[in-house]
Design a protein around this motif. Structure first.
Motif, PDB file in Angstrom:
ATOM      1  N   LYS A  78      87.726  48.462  56.382  1.00 56.91           N
ATOM      2  CA  LYS A  78      87.229  49.707  57.115  1.00 56.91           C
ATOM      3  C   LYS A  78      87.495  50.994  56.283  1.00 56.91           C
ATOM      4  N   PRO A  79      88.662  51.223  55.852  1.00 60.24           N
ATOM      5  CA  PRO A  79      88.925  52.473  55.098  1.00 60.24           C
ATOM      6  C   PRO A  79      88.281  52.466  53.744  1.00 60.24           C
ATOM      7  N   ARG A  80      88.010  51.293  53.046  1.00 60.55           N
ATOM      8  CA  ARG A  80      87.426  51.411  51.764  1.00 60.55           C
ATOM      9  C   ARG A  80      86.105  51.627  51.901  1.00 60.55           C
ATOM     10  N   HIS A  81      85.338  50.994  52.853  1.00 59.87           N
ATOM     11  CA  HIS A  81      83.984  51.378  53.182  1.00 59.87           C
ATOM     12  C   HIS A  81      83.837  52.662  53.522  1.00 59.87           C
ATOM     13  N   ARG A  82      84.545  53.112  54.114  1.00 59.70           N
ATOM     14  CA  ARG A  82      84.446  54.707  54.742  1.00 59.70           C
ATOM     15  C   ARG A  82      84.513  55.400  53.315  1.00 59.70           C
ATOM     16  N   VAL A  83      85.460  55.354  52.570  1.00 59.39           N
ATOM     17  CA  VAL A  83      85.409  56.103  51.411  1.00 59.39           C
ATOM     18  C   VAL A  83      84.313  56.106  50.411  1.00 59.39           C
ATOM     19  N   PHE A  84      83.846  55.024  50.175  1.00 63.81           N
ATOM     20  CA  PHE A  84      82.686  54.592  49.288  1.00 63.81           C
ATOM     21  C   PHE A  84      81.354  55.238  49.890  1.00 63.81           C
ATOM     22  N   THR A  85      81.197  55.046  51.290  1.00 63.42           N
ATOM     23  CA  THR A  85      80.107  55.672  51.989  1.00 63.42           C
ATOM     24  C   THR A  85      80.095  57.290  51.885  1.00 63.42           C
ATOM     25  N   TRP A  86      81.341  57.923  51.857  1.00 65.08           N
ATOM     26  CA  TRP A  86      81.462  59.314  51.839  1.00 65.08           C
ATOM     27  C   TRP A  86      81.126  59.721  50.428  1.00 65.08           C
ATOM     28  N   LEU A  87      81.778  59.059  49.426  1.00 61.40           N
ATOM     29  CA  LEU A  87      81.615  59.484  48.317  1.00 61.40           C
ATOM     30  C   LEU A  87      80.191  59.200  47.631  1.00 61.40           C
ATOM     31  N   LEU A  88      79.485  58.226  48.257  1.00 61.10           N
ATOM     32  CA  LEU A  88      78.038  58.177  47.752  1.00 61.10           C
ATOM     33  C   LEU A  88      77.023  59.330  48.553  1.00 61.10           C
ATOM     34  N   ALA A  89      77.626  59.609  49.666  1.00 57.06           N
ATOM     35  CA  ALA A  89      76.795  60.571  50.331  1.00 57.06           C
ATOM     36  C   ALA A  89      77.097  62.065  49.851  1.00 57.06           C
ATOM     37  N   SER A 139      92.888  46.407  43.334  1.00 55.14           N
ATOM     38  CA  SER A 139      94.230  46.683  43.828  1.00 55.14           C
ATOM     39  C   SER A 139      94.355  48.041  44.188  1.00 55.14           C
ATOM     40  N   GLU A 140      95.649  48.395  44.977  1.00 55.92           N
ATOM     41  CA  GLU A 140      95.660  49.750  45.687  1.00 55.92           C
ATOM     42  C   GLU A 140      95.812  50.685  44.735  1.00 55.92           C
ATOM     43  N   GLU A 141      96.339  50.519  43.627  1.00 54.73           N
ATOM     44  CA  GLU A 141      96.866  51.359  42.597  1.00 54.73           C
ATOM     45  C   GLU A 141      95.361  51.897  42.037  1.00 54.73           C
ATOM     46  N   TYR A 142      94.662  50.701  41.592  1.00 54.23           N
ATOM     47  CA  TYR A 142      93.361  50.915  41.039  1.00 54.23           C
ATOM     48  C   TYR A 142      92.399  51.614  41.820  1.00 54.23           C
ATOM     49  N   PHE A 143      92.127  51.496  43.319  1.00 54.05           N
ATOM     50  CA  PHE A 143      91.509  52.116  44.182  1.00 54.05           C
ATOM     51  C   PHE A 143      91.764  53.381  44.056  1.00 54.05           C
ATOM     52  N   ARG A 144      93.105  53.866  44.145  1.00 55.92           N
ATOM     53  CA  ARG A 144      93.335  55.496  44.161  1.00 55.92           C
ATOM     54  C   ARG A 144      93.240  55.882  42.933  1.00 55.92           C
ATOM     55  N   ASP A 145      93.325  55.519  41.764  1.00 55.13           N
ATOM     56  CA  ASP A 145      92.967  56.042  40.695  1.00 55.13           C
ATOM     57  C   ASP A 145      91.675  56.353  40.239  1.00 55.13           C
ATOM     58  N   ARG A 146      91.022  55.154  40.695  1.00 54.38           N
ATOM     59  CA  ARG A 146      89.583  55.304  40.245  1.00 54.38           C
ATOM     60  C   ARG A 146      88.623  56.130  41.579  1.00 54.38           C
ATOM     61  N   TYR A 147      88.898  56.047  42.807  1.00 53.85           N
ATOM     62  CA  TYR A 147      88.049  56.585  43.708  1.00 53.85           C
ATOM     63  C   TYR A 147      88.630  57.728  44.436  1.00 53.85           C
ATOM     64  N   LEU A 148      89.822  57.803  44.838  1.00 52.13           N
ATOM     65  CA  LEU A 148      90.469  58.818  45.623  1.00 52.13           C
ATOM     66  C   LEU A 148      90.502  60.034  44.833  1.00 52.13           C
ATOM     67  N   GLY A 149      90.815  59.865  43.383  1.00 53.92           N
ATOM     68  CA  GLY A 149      90.991  60.997  42.790  1.00 53.92           C
ATOM     69  C   GLY A 149      89.633  61.980  42.398  1.00 53.92           C
ATOM     70  N   ALA A 168      92.143  62.150  52.326  1.00 59.14           N
ATOM     71  CA  ALA A 168      92.479  62.270  53.660  1.00 59.14           C
ATOM     72  C   ALA A 168      91.294  61.363  54.402  1.00 59.14           C
ATOM     73  N   MET A 169      90.237  61.069  53.904  1.00 61.18           N
ATOM     74  CA  MET A 169      89.201  60.054  54.300  1.00 61.18           C
ATOM     75  C   MET A 169      89.623  59.084  54.344  1.00 61.18           C
ATOM     76  N   TYR A 170      90.455  58.391  53.538  1.00 58.24           N
ATOM     77  CA  TYR A 170      90.832  57.233  53.447  1.00 58.24           C
ATOM     78  C   TYR A 170      92.017  56.941  54.528  1.00 58.24           C
ATOM     79  N   LYS A 171      92.693  57.978  54.789  1.00 57.74           N
ATOM     80  CA  LYS A 171      93.728  57.853  55.815  1.00 57.74           C
ATOM     81  C   LYS A 171      93.329  58.271  57.421  1.00 57.74           C
ATOM     82  N   GLU A 172      92.704  59.377  57.511  1.00 54.81           N
ATOM     83  CA  GLU A 172      92.299  59.981  58.755  1.00 54.81           C
ATOM     84  C   GLU A 172      90.954  60.770  58.860  1.00 54.81           C
ATOM     85  N   PRO A 173      89.934  59.943  58.931  1.00 49.58           N
ATOM     86  CA  PRO A 173      88.542  60.453  58.900  1.00 49.58           C
ATOM     87  C   PRO A 173      88.337  61.517  59.735  1.00 49.58           C
ATOM     88  N   SER A 174      88.891  61.398  60.857  1.00 44.19           N
ATOM     89  CA  SER A 174      88.546  62.444  62.164  1.00 44.19           C
ATOM     90  C   SER A 174      88.911  63.954  61.488  1.00 44.19           C
TER      91      SER A 174
END
Length: 483
Positions: free
Chosen positions: A426-437, A455-465, A472-478
């Protein structure tokens, strides 16, 4: 394992003869009883012969041998699988026709035995067969044993239970008079009162075993294999029979065998701590049949050690049950190399019940997969068999209804079944959907592996940055929606 008093009598007679104390026409196994009579003290006197030649009169009863006017007392406790510890002590012989126990002493002795929990027929049978329980020395010995057990926190009821089930063992323990030192030593090894009580209940012979020949060398041997001091109490309490072994005779050959089939020396301690009874197993009767069966279905001998380290309880399981589980996987289409890889990498599945395995297989099929597709998933991730239907249903409903993806896409990325819905999918799908939007990612169809598999490290470096709000979306979307 206790040895019968008849066999001990033969050994003791042989030792007496070798010391010149008794004249016998050997071989002893051909000795016959010509006559028998009973003394007032409860000793059965017999005349033995060998080959028709009288060899002398002896008094014989469990724990005692007598010739002429001298008694030779012995005690015997099994000191392993193949040897017996026998000691001889000369004591004064009871005089034929000596005064019987007074009525007052008799009543006192009976009262003491009743306090121990012996009643009616059991009490009568014990006194008739072992009249020495009426003596003051026996009472004093039992009181001392009970007090010693109480001091280390062991229930006093264990001694009466042993007396009820195996009176000879109690006599031998009292004769050896080493129980106090043995309990103190085991306590010093870190055994708790509860663990000590389990040891005495399962293997009471430990109370009379030799500390120098059995207890101490065995404990030190287990420690040398990698069993930690913290866990030695657990190992000994779960497999108290270790205390009856001579490590060089009974344990070392099994260690050598395990090393020969690929178990690494550094893993021995962990192996024993996970499955304490493993060195109590017979190589010929318990271990080899299972290993030969696994080899017959294709497991290479070089990989057997790996399997044992992954799932030590495999060696203690029932062979027929083991075969049924392997046959189950074969019936579902897992054969040949696929079956071997499943057994080698996930031997713990052999510890599951057939009902559990079948339910797990059916649960995956109910999602919408064919039997062959289920096998494709199991080849890579057999742990899916542990998932409930409800758990799987929630995960795959999210995949098809929220992520709008095909069920069959999982067949190209089977690791999907192993990930947590709430913590990963759920968290990764939520981030991808938001980044695309937000236009922060190119508009294209990203694969399930890309979204979920990195991996968690790759996902943070590649997308959360890509944006400050992505974390914040990854942790607390509200919180992001509120802003």
């Amino acid at each position: 394992m206790s040895t019968s008093w008849k066999q001990c009598s033969k050994w003791a007679l042989w030792m007496l003869q070798s010391q010149g104390r008794v004249k016998c026409c050997i071989p002893l196994y051909r000795m016959e009883v010509l006559s028998r009579w009973r003394s007032a003290c409860g000793v059965s006197f017999m005349r033995f012969t060998s080959g028709g030649v009288p060899s002398g009169n002896f008094g014989v009863r469990p724990g005692w041998l007598a010739e002429g006017g001298r008694f030779h007392r012995y005690s015997s406790l099994a000191a392993g699988e193949v040897e017996v510890d026998v000691e001889l002590v000369e004591v004064d012989a009871p005089v034929e026709g000596e005064a019987s126990v007074s009525e007052v002493d008799r009543e006192a002795s009976l009262g003491f035995l009743k306090i121990l929990g012996l009643k009616d027929e059991k009490l009568t049978r014990l006194v008739r067969k072992y009249p020495m329980v009426m003596s003051r020395s026996f009472k004093d010995g039992m009181l001392s044993l009970l007090q010693t057990l109480n001091v280390v926190g062991i229930s006093e009821q264990l001694a009466p239970r042993i007396l009820d089930k195996n009176p000879q063992l109690i006599f031998r323990i009292l004769e050896r008079n080493v129980y106090s030192d043995n309990l103190a030593y085991l306590k010093s090894c870190g055994l708790t009162p509860k663990q000590l009580e389990r040891v005495v209940r399962i293997y009471p012979q430990s109370l009379g075993a030799s500390k120098q020949l059995q207890l101490q060398p065995t404990v030190e041997f287990l420690l040398s294999l990698g069993v930690t001091e913290v866990k030695i109490g657990k190992v000994v309490s779960l497999s108290p029979y270790y205390l009856g072994y001579r490590h060089d005779i009974s344990l070392l050959p099994k260690v050598t065998f395990l090393l020969s089939i690929g178990v690494k020396k550094e893993n021995l301690g962990k192996l024993i701590m996970e499955q304490p009874s493993i060195l109590c197993l017979s190589i010929g009767e318990n271990i080899m049949p299972k290993l030969k069966y696994l080899e017959s279905v294709g497991v290479e001998r070089a990989r057997l050690g790996e399997m044992i380290c992954r799932y030590p309880a495999m060696l203690t399981s029932n062979l027929d049950t083991l075969k049924l589980k392997v046959d189950f996987f074969g019936s579902k289409g897992l054969v040949g190399k696929n079956l071997v890889n499943l057994l080698t990498l996930h031997p713990d599945l052999l510890g599951r019940s057939l009902d559990s395995l079948n339910s797990g297989f059916v649960n995956v099929q109910k999602i919408g997969f064919t039997q062959d597709e289920v096998c494709s998933i199991l080849k890579m991730h057999p742990t899916v068999l542990s998932s409930t239907e409800t758990h799987l249903r929630k995960k795959f409903d999210f995949l098809t209804t929220v992520m709008n993806r095909s069920l069959k896409e999982v067949l190209t990325f089977t690791a999907f079944v192993t990930y947590s819905l709430e913590r990963r999918i759920k968290p990764r799908h939520r981030v991808f959907t938001w980044l695309l939007a937000e236009g922060l990612l190119p508009q294209k169809n990203y694969s399930l592996r890309t979204i979920i598999g990195g991996s968690e490290e790759y996902f943070r470096d590649r997308y959360l940055g890509l944006h400050p709000l992505a974390e914040a979306m990854y942790k607390e979307p509200s919180e992001v929606k509120a802003k």
